[in-house]
Design a protein around this motif. Structure first.
Motif: not given
Length: 239
Positions: A219-223
């Motif tokens: 979950n490094v980069a948000p949607a």
């Protein structure tokens, strides 16, 4: 007691022999000016080397060392070879990170084109070029691994940087909210590509260093991530 002392001396001698065997000969020059500003960017794709975690102690590697980008991020301890040159600064050494490709030497010569501040740590400015000895060493970084996501539509180009331990990426994977792990391939330098359309999905990454350590960065980069953004993590490598 005598046996313990003998064993200790034997172990010490073995370690010293191994350490000596790790040193390899090369040559070194410098580029980038006194402030090292012209060393920013480069063939690894790190861009601003301060933002990427590498700073001013960097070097461009000759093709024999660069290995088509597989060496990006690796760390090298370099000393000027005082047995071959009077332009060396005795007793001085510097650890640099590989951030660029230098065309100064053709294969198979091993050469470091160092930032000027790094080079002047070990040699006198007027020399221009000096013989050195070097060995690859463990990288120490501040903070976690960083991922910069570039590309468009169904082409993602991810620059992976600020690796500790081995310093370089051996393999990489990417995963969206709605996908499993998908292996990426090296595009150029430290840039890894995926042909998946992951816009609107949370991105996770997995990396194996050239030293063999595997870490999942979940979950490094948000949607709502955008192309061109860099995402920091709190995890890094030991080897």
């Amino acid at each position: 007691m005598a046996k313990k002392s003998l064993a200790l001396l034997t172990a010490l001698a073995t370690c010293l022999t191994l350490a000596a065997a790790q040193w390899s000969p090369a040559t070194a020059t410098f580029y980038g000016g006194a402030d090292g500003s012209d060393t920013m960017g480069g063939a690894c794709g790190y861009g601003n080397l301060y933002d990427a975690g590498y700073g001013i102690n960097n070097a461009a590697l000759s093709p024999a060392l660069f290995n088509d980008g597989a060496s990006c991020g690796q760390c090298y301890l370099i000393m000027c070879d005082t047995s071959k040159s009077t332009w060396c600064k005795p007793g001085k050494s510097i650890t640099v990170s590989a951030t660029n490709l230098g065309g100064w030497c053709n294969p198979p010569r091993q050469h470091f084109d160092m930032s000027q501040p790094s080079w002047e740590t070990i040699a006198i400015y007027r020399a221009g070029i000096v013989p050195v000895v070097y060995q690859r060493v463990k990288c120490w970084r501040s903070g976690g691994v960083r991922f910069t996501v570039a590309g468009f539509n169904y082409f993602l180009l991810v620059n992976i940087k600020n690796l500790a331990g081995s310093g370089s990426v051996g393999a990489a994977w990417i995963k969206g909210t709605n996908t499993g792990w998908m292996q990426m391939s090296r595009n150029w330098g430290a840039n890894w590509q995926s042909l998946a359309g992951l816009a609107g999905q949370v991105l996770s990454f997995a990396v194996t260093t050239t030293g063999g350590q595997y870490i999942e960065f979940l979950n490094v980069a948000p949607a709502w991530w955008k192309f061109g953004q860099t995402f920091n993590t709190y995890q890094n490598f030991d080897y």
